[in-house]
Write an enzyme that holds these catalytic residues in place. Structure first.
Site, PDB file in Angstrom:
ATOM      1  N   ASP A  14       0.815  -1.230   0.000  1.00  0.00           N
ATOM      2  CA  ASP A  14       0.000   0.000   0.000  1.00  0.00           C
ATOM      3  C   ASP A  14       0.844   1.274   0.000  1.00  0.00           C
ATOM      4  OD1 ASP A  14      -2.097  -1.823   0.464  1.00  0.00           O
ATOM      5  OD2 ASP A  14      -2.121  -1.442   2.621  1.00  0.00           O
ATOM      6  N   GLU A 221     -11.343   0.473  -3.442  1.00  0.00           N
ATOM      7  CA  GLU A 221     -10.483   1.018  -2.373  1.00  0.00           C
ATOM      8  C   GLU A 221      -9.223   1.618  -3.012  1.00  0.00           C
ATOM      9  OE1 GLU A 221      -9.530  -2.366   0.123  1.00  0.00           O
ATOM     10  OE2 GLU A 221      -8.352  -3.329  -1.439  1.00  0.00           O
TER      11      GLU A 221
HETATM   12  O1  FUB Z   1      -3.437  -3.259   3.597  1.00  0.00           O
HETATM   13  C1  FUB Z   1      -4.777  -3.423   3.975  1.00  0.00           C
HETATM   14  C2  FUB Z   1      -5.685  -3.037   2.855  1.00  0.00           C
HETATM   15  O2  FUB Z   1      -5.422  -3.840   1.725  1.00  0.00           O
HETATM   16  C3  FUB Z   1      -5.537  -1.624   2.326  1.00  0.00           C
HETATM   17  O3  FUB Z   1      -6.032  -0.638   3.166  1.00  0.00           O
HETATM   18  C4  FUB Z   1      -6.261  -1.798   1.051  1.00  0.00           C
HETATM   19  O4  FUB Z   1      -6.127  -0.734   0.155  1.00  0.00           O
HETATM   20  C5  FUB Z   1      -5.677  -3.102   0.546  1.00  0.00           C
HETATM   21  O5  FUB Z   1      -4.469  -2.906  -0.125  1.00  0.00           O
END
Ligand code: FUB
Length: 320
Positions: A14, A221
């Site tokens: 991330d 996301e």
């Molecule tokens: O790393 C946890 C979660 O996985 C992140 O917040 C999301 O964007 C995904 O990559």
């Protein structure tokens, strides 16, 4: 440039990436083996600290690990799970925005402050008032700062409408407009929202909102915003279809028009990225699970050069 793994000795994911004081600073999530079984709620992503990295030569230079910059145990309102963070700079201070579940297992977004880009970051006593969900990303524009955030499934965005918690999580029907990422300007002190978050609309090229059933293109996301040549590029993950896509607009609030896939699926479940210009080249930082042999919760940080076509569209990065 060949794709490069940046932190081969540890699991980092991330990435948020910025240029501070002439260097590239990387703010990743710090994956670890927690032993928690994998599920759709993301409980296996049980991260409990952040490290900060810097580098000056993207293609082959040394990557400096500045060590632990913030720990769950130092955050007064902490429950669990430090997920994707971002950092912004204003008036000599650095503000880290991080999602974390509180003691009721609700994701909120917190702020921690440092005098240097590498930290350590000192957390505020409470999360940002009115914050929810995950994956904050901050754009600075003419002295104003805009936070983009949100993520569905484990990121809990489906539990809210119009910034209010619902009695029960609800997804739109397949033909209805999809759940949108959120945007809010930050307050002058950088510690809160200056306004109610609003929807960041992503339209198809015919001007209609992307639908919830359009899983190859709709938002899931991993928001990121960058600006190039007067154009705003909003990029994000489609989650369960594993694309990094982008849409363009002419102001920080949108609406944005879908343009295409930047990065097709990589090995692993999640995909997440940052785009940054450094020394007159553009780079895509992201992660995959190749070094861990496909363990979805142990992800490794990568970088590859990003190319733009003459019309300003982004050339798709080959997976791998
Ligand atoms: O790393 C946890 C979660 O996985 C992140 O917040 C999301 O964007 C995904 O990559």
């Amino acid at each position: 440039m060949k794709t490069r793994y940046l932190v081969p000795g540890d699991y980092m994911a991330d990435p948020a990436v910025h240029v501070f004081n002439g260097k590239l600073y990387i703010y990743p999530s710090h994956d670890r083996e927690s032993g928690i079984p994998e599920n759709d709620n993301g409980d296996h992503f049980d991260m409990n600290d952040y490290h900060v990295f810097s580098l000056e030569d993207v293609e082959s230079g040394e990557v400096t690990d500045h060590g632990v910059a913030l720990r769950v145990e130092d955050i007064p309102w902490a429950g669990r799970q430090l997920w994707d963070c971002d950092v912004a700079h204003k008036d000599g201070k650095y503000y880290m925005y991080f999602p974390l579940k509180d003691r009721n297992d609700i994701f909120r977004i917190g702020v921690a402050v440092a005098g240097r880009p590498e930290g350590p970051f000192v957390p505020q006593p409470d999360p940002i008032r009115g914050s929810y969900s995950i994956d904050p990303a901050v754009l600075e524009e003419n002295g104003k700062y805009y936070m983009y955030f949100g993520g569905i499934w484990g990121g809990q965005l489906q539990r809210y409408r119009s910034n209010k918690a619902l009695e029960a999580a609800a997804f739109p029907a397949g033909g209805e407009a999809s759940i949108c990422p959120k945007v809010a300007m930050l307050s002058d002190d950088m510690l809160g929202f200056a306004e109610e978050p609003c929807d960041l609309l992503i339209l198809d090229p015919d001007g209609r909102p992307l639908t919830q059933g359009d899983a190859e293109r709709r938002f899931f996301e991993a928001s990121w915003m960058h600006k190039r040549g007067g154009r705003y590029y909003y990029s994000y993950s489609t989650g369960d279809t594993h694309n990094i896509c982008y849409a363009t607009g002419d102001n920080p609030y949108g609406p944005f028009t879908y343009q295409g896939v930047i990065l097709p699926p990589v090995l692993g479940w999640t995909t997440h990225h940052a785009i940054v210009e450094y020394k007159e080249k553009w780079y895509l930082f992201h992660h995959d699970c190749v070094p861990s042999g496909g363990k979805t919760w142990l992800r490794s940080l990568k970088v590859v050069e990003l190319e733009y076509n003459n019309d300003g569209t982004i050339a798709q990065v080959p997976a791998g």
